[in-house]
Design a protein around this motif. Sequence first.
Motif, PDB file in Angstrom:
ATOM      1  N   VAL A  22       0.832  -1.205   0.000  1.00  8.48           N
ATOM      2  CA  VAL A  22       0.000   0.000   0.000  1.00  8.48           C
ATOM      3  C   VAL A  22       0.870   1.259   0.000  1.00  8.48           C
ATOM      4  O   VAL A  22       0.592   2.225  -0.721  1.00  8.48           O
ATOM      5  CB  VAL A  22      -0.949   0.011   1.220  1.00  8.48           C
ATOM      6  N   GLY A  23       1.942   1.250   0.799  1.00 11.35           N
ATOM      7  CA  GLY A  23       2.829   2.399   0.852  1.00 11.35           C
ATOM      8  C   GLY A  23       3.448   2.715  -0.493  1.00 11.35           C
ATOM      9  O   GLY A  23       3.498   3.880  -0.917  1.00 11.35           O
ATOM     10  N   ALA A  24       3.920   1.673  -1.194  1.00  9.39           N
ATOM     11  CA  ALA A  24       4.522   1.874  -2.508  1.00  9.39           C
ATOM     12  C   ALA A  24       3.503   2.408  -3.518  1.00  9.39           C
ATOM     13  O   ALA A  24       3.798   3.334  -4.295  1.00  9.39           O
ATOM     14  CB  ALA A  24       5.118   0.554  -3.005  1.00  9.39           C
ATOM     15  N   LEU A  25       2.298   1.856  -3.489  1.00 15.30           N
ATOM     16  CA  LEU A  25       1.254   2.312  -4.410  1.00 15.30           C
ATOM     17  C   LEU A  25       0.867   3.767  -4.146  1.00 15.30           C
ATOM     18  O   LEU A  25       0.670   4.555  -5.085  1.00 15.30           O
ATOM     19  CB  LEU A  25       0.021   1.413  -4.287  1.00 15.30           C
ATOM     20  N   ILE A  26       0.763   4.139  -2.869  1.00 14.99           N
ATOM     21  CA  ILE A  26       0.398   5.516  -2.521  1.00 14.99           C
ATOM     22  C   ILE A  26       1.446   6.496  -3.048  1.00 14.99           C
ATOM     23  O   ILE A  26       1.111   7.539  -3.623  1.00 14.99           O
ATOM     24  CB  ILE A  26       0.242   5.668  -0.992  1.00 14.99           C
ATOM     25  N   LEU A  27       2.726   6.163  -2.876  1.00 14.91           N
ATOM     26  CA  LEU A  27       3.788   7.048  -3.346  1.00 14.91           C
ATOM     27  C   LEU A  27       3.759   7.196  -4.866  1.00 14.91           C
ATOM     28  O   LEU A  27       3.875   8.310  -5.404  1.00 14.91           O
ATOM     29  CB  LEU A  27       5.147   6.522  -2.893  1.00 14.91           C
ATOM     30  N   ILE A  28       3.582   6.084  -5.559  1.00 14.41           N
ATOM     31  CA  ILE A  28       3.542   6.124  -7.026  1.00 14.41           C
ATOM     32  C   ILE A  28       2.357   6.959  -7.513  1.00 14.41           C
ATOM     33  O   ILE A  28       2.495   7.841  -8.380  1.00 14.41           O
ATOM     34  CB  ILE A  28       3.459   4.696  -7.610  1.00 14.41           C
ATOM     35  N   LEU A  29       1.185   6.719  -6.940  1.00 12.68           N
ATOM     36  CA  LEU A  29      -0.010   7.435  -7.367  1.00 12.68           C
ATOM     37  C   LEU A  29       0.035   8.917  -6.990  1.00 12.68           C
ATOM     38  O   LEU A  29      -0.466   9.776  -7.727  1.00 12.68           O
ATOM     39  CB  LEU A  29      -1.257   6.773  -6.771  1.00 12.68           C
ATOM     40  N   THR A  30       0.652   9.230  -5.851  1.00 17.13           N
ATOM     41  CA  THR A  30       0.776  10.630  -5.451  1.00 17.13           C
ATOM     42  C   THR A  30       1.656  11.388  -6.431  1.00 17.13           C
ATOM     43  O   THR A  30       1.356  12.528  -6.815  1.00 17.13           O
ATOM     44  CB  THR A  30       1.370  10.747  -4.033  1.00 17.13           C
ATOM     45  N   ILE A  31       2.746  10.765  -6.836  1.00 19.06           N
ATOM     46  CA  ILE A  31       3.626  11.387  -7.838  1.00 19.06           C
ATOM     47  C   ILE A  31       2.862  11.629  -9.136  1.00 19.06           C
ATOM     48  O   ILE A  31       2.978  12.686  -9.769  1.00 19.06           O
ATOM     49  CB  ILE A  31       4.867  10.502  -8.086  1.00 19.06           C
ATOM     50  N   LEU A  32       2.039  10.657  -9.534  1.00 16.14           N
ATOM     51  CA  LEU A  32       1.231  10.822 -10.745  1.00 16.14           C
ATOM     52  C   LEU A  32       0.229  11.968 -10.584  1.00 16.14           C
ATOM     53  O   LEU A  32      -0.014  12.731 -11.531  1.00 16.14           O
ATOM     54  CB  LEU A  32       0.497   9.522 -11.066  1.00 16.14           C
ATOM     55  N   LEU A  33      -0.341  12.116  -9.394  1.00 19.85           N
ATOM     56  CA  LEU A  33      -1.271  13.226  -9.150  1.00 19.85           C
ATOM     57  C   LEU A  33      -0.558  14.571  -9.236  1.00 19.85           C
ATOM     58  O   LEU A  33      -1.086  15.535  -9.801  1.00 19.85           O
ATOM     59  CB  LEU A  33      -1.918  13.074  -7.770  1.00 19.85           C
ATOM     60  N   ILE A  34       0.645  14.637  -8.671  1.00 15.35           N
ATOM     61  CA  ILE A  34       1.428  15.872  -8.745  1.00 15.35           C
ATOM     62  C   ILE A  34       1.739  16.219 -10.191  1.00 15.35           C
ATOM     63  O   ILE A  34       1.786  17.398 -10.581  1.00 15.35           O
ATOM     64  CB  ILE A  34       2.725  15.733  -7.921  1.00 15.35           C
ATOM     65  N   LEU A  35       1.928  15.193 -10.998  1.00 15.01           N
ATOM     66  CA  LEU A  35       2.189  15.385 -12.434  1.00 15.01           C
ATOM     67  C   LEU A  35       0.899  15.566 -13.239  1.00 15.01           C
ATOM     68  O   LEU A  35       0.886  15.429 -14.446  1.00 15.01           O
ATOM     69  CB  LEU A  35       2.969  14.183 -12.984  1.00 15.01           C
ATOM     70  N   LYS A  36      -0.200  15.853 -12.518  1.00 18.21           N
ATOM     71  CA  LYS A  36      -1.501  16.202 -13.113  1.00 18.21           C
ATOM     72  C   LYS A  36      -2.281  15.011 -13.656  1.00 18.21           C
ATOM     73  O   LYS A  36      -3.027  15.136 -14.632  1.00 18.21           O
ATOM     74  CB  LYS A  36      -1.342  17.252 -14.228  1.00 18.21           C
ATOM     75  N   LEU A  37      -2.099  13.830 -13.026  1.00 19.42           N
ATOM     76  CA  LEU A  37      -2.954  12.706 -13.379  1.00 19.42           C
ATOM     77  C   LEU A  37      -4.400  13.039 -13.025  1.00 19.42           C
ATOM     78  O   LEU A  37      -4.681  13.572 -11.957  1.00 19.42           O
ATOM     79  CB  LEU A  37      -2.533  11.456 -12.598  1.00 19.42           C
ATOM     80  N   THR A  38      -5.315  12.761 -13.937  1.00 19.12           N
ATOM     81  CA  THR A  38      -6.735  12.969 -13.648  1.00 19.12           C
ATOM     82  C   THR A  38      -7.465  11.637 -13.680  1.00 19.12           C
ATOM     83  O   THR A  38      -7.072  10.708 -14.396  1.00 19.12           O
ATOM     84  CB  THR A  38      -7.388  13.926 -14.670  1.00 19.12           C
ATOM     85  N   ILE A  39      -8.513  11.529 -12.882  1.00 25.66           N
ATOM     86  CA  ILE A  39      -9.317  10.313 -12.797  1.00 25.66           C
ATOM     87  C   ILE A  39     -10.755  10.668 -13.124  1.00 25.66           C
ATOM     88  O   ILE A  39     -11.323  11.584 -12.514  1.00 25.66           O
ATOM     89  CB  ILE A  39      -9.242   9.689 -11.392  1.00 25.66           C
ATOM     90  N   ASN A  40     -11.322   9.976 -14.081  1.00 20.41           N
ATOM     91  CA  ASN A  40     -12.733  10.193 -14.407  1.00 20.41           C
ATOM     92  C   ASN A  40     -13.596   9.363 -13.468  1.00 20.41           C
ATOM     93  O   ASN A  40     -13.471   8.147 -13.406  1.00 20.41           O
ATOM     94  CB  ASN A  40     -13.016   9.790 -15.860  1.00 20.41           C
ATOM     95  N   ARG A  41     -14.449  10.040 -12.718  1.00 24.50           N
ATOM     96  CA  ARG A  41     -15.311   9.348 -11.767  1.00 24.50           C
ATOM     97  C   ARG A  41     -16.388   8.534 -12.465  1.00 24.50           C
ATOM     98  O   ARG A  41     -17.005   8.990 -13.422  1.00 24.50           O
ATOM     99  CB  ARG A  41     -15.991  10.361 -10.842  1.00 24.50           C
ATOM    100  N   THR A  42     -16.588   7.309 -11.999  1.00 23.28           N
ATOM    101  CA  THR A  42     -17.695   6.477 -12.451  1.00 23.28           C
ATOM    102  C   THR A  42     -18.285   5.790 -11.222  1.00 23.28           C
ATOM    103  O   THR A  42     -17.655   5.750 -10.153  1.00 23.28           O
ATOM    104  CB  THR A  42     -17.238   5.395 -13.452  1.00 23.28           C
ATOM    105  N   GLN A  43     -19.464   5.228 -11.357  1.00 22.81           N
ATOM    106  CA  GLN A  43     -20.082   4.533 -10.230  1.00 22.81           C
ATOM    107  C   GLN A  43     -19.243   3.321  -9.802  1.00 22.81           C
ATOM    108  O   GLN A  43     -19.089   3.063  -8.604  1.00 22.81           O
ATOM    109  CB  GLN A  43     -21.502   4.098 -10.594  1.00 22.81           C
ATOM    110  N   ASN A  44     -18.700   2.591 -10.788  1.00 21.48           N
ATOM    111  CA  ASN A  44     -17.883   1.416 -10.456  1.00 21.48           C
ATOM    112  C   ASN A  44     -16.618   1.814  -9.696  1.00 21.48           C
ATOM    113  O   ASN A  44     -16.188   1.109  -8.770  1.00 21.48           O
ATOM    114  CB  ASN A  44     -17.503   0.658 -11.725  1.00 21.48           C
TER     115      ASN A  44
END
Length: 238
Positions: free
Chosen positions: A100-122
């Motif tokens: 979980v720690g590794a995934l959080i760090l990777i995803l946080t870096i992607l967010l800082i680099l302007k990763l966007t997520i399209n919200r869906t019900q699933n």
Amino acid sequence: MEDVIVLIIIVLVASLLQTSTGYGFSIIGTPFLLLIYPAHMAIQVNIILSICLSAFMIFKIRKEVDKSLLIRLVKGSIMGLIFGIFIYLFLDIQLLKMTVGALILILTILLILKLTINRTQNKDFLTGGISGLLTTSIGVPGPPLLLYFSGAGIDKTTLRSTTLAYYLFVYFASLVMQISFGGTSKETWIFSLIAIPPLFAGIMLGQLFFKWISQKAFRVITYIILMFTGVYLLVTSF
């Protein structure tokens, strides 16, 4: 006595952060509580105080809650809560924390680099499921919500109110399951009671800070919380 002073400081800071951003009590509180209490006690103290905080705050901000999103998160969390309690009781929590720690760090870096997520019900259901699993296993439900909501660009008011309402359910369910399957202790409830005054002091201060925080500053605080969580989980998994 020293442990009590440390407890008061931890709870004051963590509740201030939680109330002003919608996140942070478990993320900041749990690592430091683990320094002064055994793991299961620290997790349960964190959960009890989080329930108190969410219950108090929800009456003030209930009109801001995105109810349809909340319902999907709650439904998704139910299966995650069940899997998480087995991890809490039987499986290797250290491996889970590392992953979980590794995934959080990777995803946080992607967010800082302007990763966007399209919200869906699933994706709402899936986020709730992962959050539920982390709640019963290690007492930290926030990172999946924080990553998902930040990537989806949800405004800070909706984010704070909806997550607090969700926490009220998921923490209560988690506490019932932990006590039912793993038990509890008198010391857990005594230390939780001692922490109530600093908890409410942090809530009052946090509400003032929330009014002053801009959306941009809110996003920066979000990234800091996520990076801290990722590093903490990785370091403590070894």
